[in-house]
Write an enzyme that holds these catalytic residues in place. Structure first.
Site, PDB file in Angstrom:
ATOM      1  N   GLN A 274      -6.823   8.853 -10.663  1.00  3.61           N
ATOM      2  CA  GLN A 274      -7.723   8.322  -9.692  1.00  3.61           C
ATOM      3  C   GLN A 274      -8.457   9.518  -8.763  1.00  3.61           C
ATOM      4  O   GLN A 274      -8.305  10.626  -8.630  1.00  3.61           O
ATOM      5  CB  GLN A 274      -7.285   7.359  -8.921  1.00  3.61           C
ATOM      6  CG  GLN A 274      -6.007   7.863  -7.913  1.00  3.61           C
ATOM      7  CD  GLN A 274      -5.018   6.865  -7.574  1.00  3.61           C
ATOM      8  OE1 GLN A 274      -5.204   5.634  -7.370  1.00  3.61           O
ATOM      9  NE2 GLN A 274      -3.845   7.118  -7.249  1.00  3.61           N
TER      10      GLN A 274
ATOM     11  N   HIS B 127       2.272  -0.992   7.412  1.00  5.15           N
ATOM     12  CA  HIS B 127       3.670  -0.144   6.978  1.00  5.15           C
ATOM     13  C   HIS B 127       4.872  -0.869   7.669  1.00  5.15           C
ATOM     14  O   HIS B 127       5.771  -1.095   7.041  1.00  5.15           O
ATOM     15  CB  HIS B 127       3.785   1.283   7.194  1.00  5.15           C
ATOM     16  CG  HIS B 127       2.967   1.872   6.313  1.00  5.15           C
ATOM     17  ND1 HIS B 127       1.942   2.791   6.750  1.00  5.15           N
ATOM     18  CD2 HIS B 127       2.607   2.020   4.926  1.00  5.15           C
ATOM     19  CE1 HIS B 127       1.110   3.440   5.630  1.00  5.15           C
ATOM     20  NE2 HIS B 127       1.667   2.706   4.532  1.00  5.15           N
TER      21      HIS B 127
ATOM     22  N   ASP C 124       2.241   7.824  -0.144  1.00  7.33           N
ATOM     23  CA  ASP C 124       1.824   8.180   1.304  1.00  7.33           C
ATOM     24  C   ASP C 124       3.146   8.321   2.175  1.00  7.33           C
ATOM     25  O   ASP C 124       3.275   9.172   3.176  1.00  7.33           O
ATOM     26  CB  ASP C 124       0.722   7.704   1.949  1.00  7.33           C
ATOM     27  CG  ASP C 124       1.040   5.989   2.327  1.00  7.33           C
ATOM     28  OD1 ASP C 124       2.101   5.784   2.853  1.00  7.33           O
ATOM     29  OD2 ASP C 124       0.322   5.304   1.552  1.00  7.33           O
TER      30      ASP C 124
ATOM     31  N   ASP D  97       5.809   5.163 -13.933  1.00  7.41           N
ATOM     32  CA  ASP D  97       5.086   3.985 -13.694  1.00  7.41           C
ATOM     33  C   ASP D  97       5.923   2.841 -13.361  1.00  7.41           C
ATOM     34  O   ASP D  97       6.853   2.684 -13.875  1.00  7.41           O
ATOM     35  CB  ASP D  97       4.436   3.746 -15.197  1.00  7.41           C
ATOM     36  CG  ASP D  97       3.438   2.366 -14.974  1.00  7.41           C
ATOM     37  OD1 ASP D  97       3.605   1.499 -14.245  1.00  7.41           O
ATOM     38  OD2 ASP D  97       2.766   2.397 -16.062  1.00  7.41           O
TER      39      ASP D  97
ATOM     40  N   ASP E 132       3.986  -1.606  -2.815  1.00  5.42           N
ATOM     41  CA  ASP E 132       2.983  -0.842  -1.582  1.00  5.42           C
ATOM     42  C   ASP E 132       2.002  -0.389  -2.575  1.00  5.42           C
ATOM     43  O   ASP E 132       1.614   0.772  -2.660  1.00  5.42           O
ATOM     44  CB  ASP E 132       3.839  -0.045  -0.671  1.00  5.42           C
ATOM     45  CG  ASP E 132       2.660   0.576   0.003  1.00  5.42           C
ATOM     46  OD1 ASP E 132       1.590   0.268   0.407  1.00  5.42           O
ATOM     47  OD2 ASP E 132       3.340   1.793   0.696  1.00  5.42           O
ATOM     48  N   SER E 133       1.144  -1.261  -3.285  1.00  3.89           N
ATOM     49  CA  SER E 133       0.388  -0.825  -4.214  1.00  3.89           C
ATOM     50  C   SER E 133      -1.252  -0.519  -3.793  1.00  3.89           C
ATOM     51  O   SER E 133      -1.411  -0.949  -2.732  1.00  3.89           O
ATOM     52  CB  SER E 133       0.201  -1.696  -5.358  1.00  3.89           C
ATOM     53  OG  SER E 133      -0.613  -2.953  -4.953  1.00  3.89           O
ATOM     54  N   THR E 134      -1.926   0.164  -4.609  1.00  3.53           N
ATOM     55  CA  THR E 134      -3.539   0.100  -4.348  1.00  3.53           C
ATOM     56  C   THR E 134      -4.126  -1.384  -4.482  1.00  3.53           C
ATOM     57  O   THR E 134      -3.313  -2.365  -5.093  1.00  3.53           O
ATOM     58  CB  THR E 134      -4.199   1.203  -5.272  1.00  3.53           C
ATOM     59  OG1 THR E 134      -3.820   0.969  -6.548  1.00  3.53           O
ATOM     60  CG2 THR E 134      -3.795   2.408  -4.793  1.00  3.53           C
ATOM     61  N   ASP E 135      -5.308  -1.373  -4.675  1.00  7.41           N
ATOM     62  CA  ASP E 135      -5.807  -2.755  -5.005  1.00  7.41           C
ATOM     63  C   ASP E 135      -5.742  -3.157  -6.505  1.00  7.41           C
ATOM     64  O   ASP E 135      -5.595  -2.184  -7.337  1.00  7.41           O
ATOM     65  CB  ASP E 135      -7.334  -2.939  -4.548  1.00  7.41           C
ATOM     66  CG  ASP E 135      -7.578  -2.666  -3.189  1.00  7.41           C
ATOM     67  OD1 ASP E 135      -7.144  -3.594  -2.262  1.00  7.41           O
ATOM     68  OD2 ASP E 135      -7.686  -1.382  -2.810  1.00  7.41           O
TER      69      ASP E 135
ATOM     70  N   PRO F  61      -4.975   1.949 -11.585  1.00 11.52           N
ATOM     71  CA  PRO F  61      -3.732   1.914 -11.944  1.00 11.52           C
ATOM     72  C   PRO F  61      -2.786   0.952 -11.638  1.00 11.52           C
ATOM     73  O   PRO F  61      -1.696   0.658 -12.112  1.00 11.52           O
ATOM     74  CB  PRO F  61      -3.307   3.221 -11.595  1.00 11.52           C
ATOM     75  CG  PRO F  61      -4.403   3.971 -10.660  1.00 11.52           C
ATOM     76  CD  PRO F  61      -5.673   2.929 -10.844  1.00 11.52           C
TER      77      PRO F  61
HETATM   78  N1  SPD Z   1      -7.783  -2.433   0.341  1.00 17.96           N
HETATM   79  C1  SPD Z   1      -6.576  -1.411   0.282  1.00 17.96           C
HETATM   80  C2  SPD Z   1      -5.406  -2.045   0.106  1.00 17.96           C
HETATM   81  C3  SPD Z   1      -4.245  -0.958  -0.014  1.00 17.96           C
HETATM   82  C4  SPD Z   1      -2.964  -1.441   0.230  1.00 17.96           C
HETATM   83  N2  SPD Z   1      -1.690  -0.149  -0.065  1.00 17.96           N
HETATM   84  C5  SPD Z   1      -2.029   0.733   1.063  1.00 17.96           C
HETATM   85  C6  SPD Z   1      -0.995   1.774   0.561  1.00 17.96           C
HETATM   86  C7  SPD Z   1      -0.481   2.305   1.849  1.00 17.96           C
HETATM   87  N3  SPD Z   1       0.828   2.840   1.667  1.00 17.96           N
END
Ligand code: SPD
Length: 276
Positions: free
Chosen positions: A31, A62, A86, A137, A155-158, A162
């Site tokens: 990314q 968090h 993070d 992964d 605790d993922s991204t959107d 990935p």
């Molecule tokens: N739209 C943002 C969603 C992000 C969620 N995860 C954030 C990770 C922080 N540890």
């Protein structure tokens, strides 16, 4: 000259903030990563153009993704975090004395490195002896580890790029199997205001795997619309019932014992989304 960062929330809506300085940008194998120093929210981690965390409001996300499931478990000893490179969730998990081991499975090593270098207040607990970091992964990890963890935190991204494979029934089925008896999972699950259809589908998927499926909310100023959801899947404990005394003496700024239950009290339009 003024510098501004904008996150596009829809064709007609953006969140913009003034930038003091761009501290770091790179294209990782997974990314686009940036760390920006913003005027209103301090340092901010951005992945693929989306705000992941900021120094000023990170505590809300968090604390809420961590303390609700950990207080709900009778004795969480072994915790799996998927994503979360993070380190903010690791820091919160280690506030629970019962926890002996935290496994952090992050697909992108560069996120961990950037957080260590630019976000020390968030990443500070990554070096703790109880933490094992696996750069791999999370989808494969849960397939290969059965009956090992008390709590799993996604605790993922959107759900694009990935993280896409962390939001489907097969993944939740594998999370179910990676949990020990009495275990529970929580996953960040977007905004009910912006992503109602996505949340309805996720509720259906988690609810088809776990006997108990509940949603709770928190207000996160830098995420789209600010209204943010977390979906909890539990093998037997009711996530609204927390052993909140465990956090006594720990520094928390958003979570309170009353919120353990109150966060599950939903506005009518979210109740509607959660109906089967
Ligand atoms: N739209 C943002 C969603 C992000 C969620 N995860 C954030 C990770 C922080 N540890």
């Amino acid at each position: 000259m003024e510098l501004w960062y904008s996150e596009k929330h829809s064709d007609d809506l953006k969140l913009s903030m003034r930038i003091k300085e761009s501290l770091h940008t790179e294209k990782t194998p997974f990314q686009e990563l940036a760390v920006l120093d913003t005027v209103p929210y301090g340092r901010m981690l951005v992945l693929d153009g989306l705000v992941m965390t900021t120094e000023k409001d990170e505590f809300i996300y968090h604390e809420m993704i961590t303390h609700v499931p950990l207080c709900a478990h009778p004795c969480p000893e072994k915790v799996l975090i998927i994503g979360g490179g993070d380190g903010g969730t690791v820091r919160e998990v280690l506030k629970h004395d019962t926890v002996q081991q935290v496994v952090l499975v992050e697909i992108d090593e560069r996120v961990i490195e950037a957080a260590r270098r630019f976000l020390p207040a968030i990443s500070c607990a990554l070096a703790d002896d109880r933490v094992s970091i696996r750069v791999e992964d999370g989808i494969c990890f849960v397939r290969e580890h059965v009956n090992e963890f008390d709590v799993v935190i996604v605790d993922s991204t959107d759900p694009i790029g990935p993280a896409e494979g962390l939001f489907n029934r097969e993944f939740y089925q594998n999370v179910f199997h990676t949990l020990r008896a009495g275990g529970l999972m929580v996953a960040q699950s977007e905004s009910p205001f912006m992503n109602a259809e996505f949340i309805r589908r996720m509720r259906g998927d988690v609810g088809s795997v776990f006997p108990i499926c509940k949603l709770y909310m928190a207000h996160i100023p830098t995420y789209p619309s600010g209204a943010w959801c977390f979906i909890c899947g539990s093998k037997e404990v009711d996530p609204e019932e927390g052993r909140t005394e465990r956090l006594q003496g720990q520094m928390v700024k958003y979570y309170t014992p009353a919120l353990q239950k109150a966060a599950f009290q939903l506005p009518a339009f979210v109740v509607e989304i959660m109906k089967k």
